[in-house]
Scaffold this motif. Structure first.
Motif, PDB file in Angstrom:
ATOM      1  N   ALA A  25       0.828  -1.212   0.000  1.00 29.95           N
ATOM      2  CA  ALA A  25       0.000   0.000   0.000  1.00 29.95           C
ATOM      3  C   ALA A  25       0.855   1.252   0.000  1.00 29.95           C
ATOM      4  O   ALA A  25       0.519   2.251  -0.643  1.00 29.95           O
ATOM      5  CB  ALA A  25      -0.939  -0.009   1.205  1.00 29.95           C
ATOM      6  N   GLU A  26       1.977   1.227   0.699  1.00 28.62           N
ATOM      7  CA  GLU A  26       2.858   2.402   0.764  1.00 28.62           C
ATOM      8  C   GLU A  26       3.688   2.561  -0.512  1.00 28.62           C
ATOM      9  O   GLU A  26       4.243   3.630  -0.750  1.00 28.62           O
ATOM     10  CB  GLU A  26       3.786   2.290   1.976  1.00 28.62           C
ATOM     11  N   SER A  27       3.781   1.531  -1.340  1.00 26.28           N
ATOM     12  CA  SER A  27       4.624   1.610  -2.530  1.00 26.28           C
ATOM     13  C   SER A  27       3.977   2.397  -3.678  1.00 26.28           C
ATOM     14  O   SER A  27       4.668   2.763  -4.624  1.00 26.28           O
ATOM     15  CB  SER A  27       4.982   0.207  -3.015  1.00 26.28           C
ATOM     16  N   PHE A  28       2.686   2.669  -3.610  1.00 27.78           N
ATOM     17  CA  PHE A  28       2.018   3.416  -4.679  1.00 27.78           C
ATOM     18  C   PHE A  28       2.357   4.896  -4.568  1.00 27.78           C
ATOM     19  O   PHE A  28       2.321   5.475  -3.483  1.00 27.78           O
ATOM     20  CB  PHE A  28       0.497   3.237  -4.606  1.00 27.78           C
ATOM     21  N   ASP A  29       2.646   5.528  -5.712  1.00 31.45           N
ATOM     22  CA  ASP A  29       2.926   6.973  -5.693  1.00 31.45           C
ATOM     23  C   ASP A  29       1.603   7.738  -5.866  1.00 31.45           C
ATOM     24  O   ASP A  29       0.531   7.150  -6.023  1.00 31.45           O
ATOM     25  CB  ASP A  29       3.952   7.351  -6.770  1.00 31.45           C
ATOM     26  N   ALA A  30       1.687   9.056  -5.862  1.00 37.33           N
ATOM     27  CA  ALA A  30       0.494   9.907  -5.909  1.00 37.33           C
ATOM     28  C   ALA A  30      -0.293   9.708  -7.203  1.00 37.33           C
ATOM     29  O   ALA A  30      -1.531   9.682  -7.200  1.00 37.33           O
ATOM     30  CB  ALA A  30       0.889  11.373  -5.743  1.00 37.33           C
ATOM     31  N   LYS A  31       0.426   9.554  -8.323  1.00 35.56           N
ATOM     32  CA  LYS A  31      -0.247   9.368  -9.611  1.00 35.56           C
ATOM     33  C   LYS A  31      -1.019   8.046  -9.635  1.00 35.56           C
ATOM     34  O   LYS A  31      -2.159   7.987 -10.104  1.00 35.56           O
ATOM     35  CB  LYS A  31       0.795   9.407 -10.729  1.00 35.56           C
ATOM     36  N   GLN A  32      -0.413   6.997  -9.095  1.00 40.15           N
ATOM     37  CA  GLN A  32      -1.081   5.703  -9.052  1.00 40.15           C
ATOM     38  C   GLN A  32      -2.291   5.741  -8.119  1.00 40.15           C
ATOM     39  O   GLN A  32      -3.349   5.192  -8.422  1.00 40.15           O
ATOM     40  CB  GLN A  32      -0.097   4.620  -8.597  1.00 40.15           C
ATOM     41  N   ARG A  33      -2.143   6.413  -6.993  1.00 37.59           N
ATOM     42  CA  ARG A  33      -3.271   6.540  -6.048  1.00 37.59           C
ATOM     43  C   ARG A  33      -4.428   7.307  -6.691  1.00 37.59           C
ATOM     44  O   ARG A  33      -5.587   6.959  -6.510  1.00 37.59           O
ATOM     45  CB  ARG A  33      -2.832   7.234  -4.764  1.00 37.59           C
ATOM     46  N   GLN A  34      -4.100   8.363  -7.431  1.00 34.10           N
ATOM     47  CA  GLN A  34      -5.138   9.148  -8.092  1.00 34.10           C
ATOM     48  C   GLN A  34      -5.861   8.290  -9.142  1.00 34.10           C
ATOM     49  O   GLN A  34      -7.080   8.337  -9.258  1.00 34.10           O
ATOM     50  CB  GLN A  34      -4.528  10.397  -8.744  1.00 34.10           C
ATOM     51  N   ALA A  35      -5.107   7.499  -9.893  1.00 37.26           N
ATOM     52  CA  ALA A  35      -5.715   6.617 -10.894  1.00 37.26           C
ATOM     53  C   ALA A  35      -6.613   5.568 -10.236  1.00 37.26           C
ATOM     54  O   ALA A  35      -7.707   5.275 -10.731  1.00 37.26           O
ATOM     55  CB  ALA A  35      -4.630   5.947 -11.721  1.00 37.26           C
ATOM     56  N   MET A  36      -6.166   5.006  -9.127  1.00 37.41           N
ATOM     57  CA  MET A  36      -6.996   4.037  -8.407  1.00 37.41           C
ATOM     58  C   MET A  36      -8.255   4.692  -7.863  1.00 37.41           C
ATOM     59  O   MET A  36      -9.349   4.114  -7.928  1.00 37.41           O
ATOM     60  CB  MET A  36      -6.199   3.391  -7.263  1.00 37.41           C
TER      61      MET A  36
END
Length: 143
Positions: A25-36
């Motif tokens: 969960a901590e390995s996702f960056d901001a762009k990936q979190r926004q896409a999710m």
């Protein structure tokens, strides 16, 4: 850790990320979190003419029922697949009913024949099954 949430979308993302191990969960960056977040919240619930969802208790157990009514908006391909599956199910149903009916007919006719033979009724007075099945073949005579 996952940052504090202040919107519905972020709450949905937090619930989703909490299902992962902490390191993942901590390995996702901001762009990936926004896409999710976009993927999790972008679909709006379909509009239906009737959408009734109720739950009730009966004999100590909790049950629910759902009644939905609305326009079918599935794609043509998906509708065609559903039609083919329904056709296959109908074909299987008719074939199995035919097979079951044939088997039932054989069982009923055999039972009637055996019962009638037991009481002395002869359906075929000039022949018997063993004579027909095991009699030597008559040779054809040439003129």
């Amino acid at each position: 850790m996952i940052p504090a949430n202040n919107s519905k979308e972020e709450e949905a993302l937090a619930r989703f990320l909490n299902k992962f191990p902490f390191e993942v969960a901590e390995s996702f960056d901001a762009k990936q979190r926004q896409a999710m977040m976009t993927a999790l919240t972008s679909s709006s619930p379909p509009s239906r003419k009737v959408d009734v969802r109720k739950s009730f208790s009966l004999l100590g157990s909790k049950y629910y029922f759902v009644v939905l009514l609305g326009k079918d908006r599935r794609t043509h391909k998906r509708v065609r697949i559903a039609q083919i599956e329904a056709h296959d199910q109908g074909l299987r149903r008719y074939l199995s009913m035919g097979l079951a009916g044939s088997l039932l007919s054989v069982v009923v006719l055999s039972t009637v024949y055996v019962a009638a033979s037991a009481v002395g009724v002869n359906f075929f007075p000039q022949s018997h099954a063993d004579n027909v099945l095991f009699a030597p073949k008559a040779e054809a005579t040439e003129p």
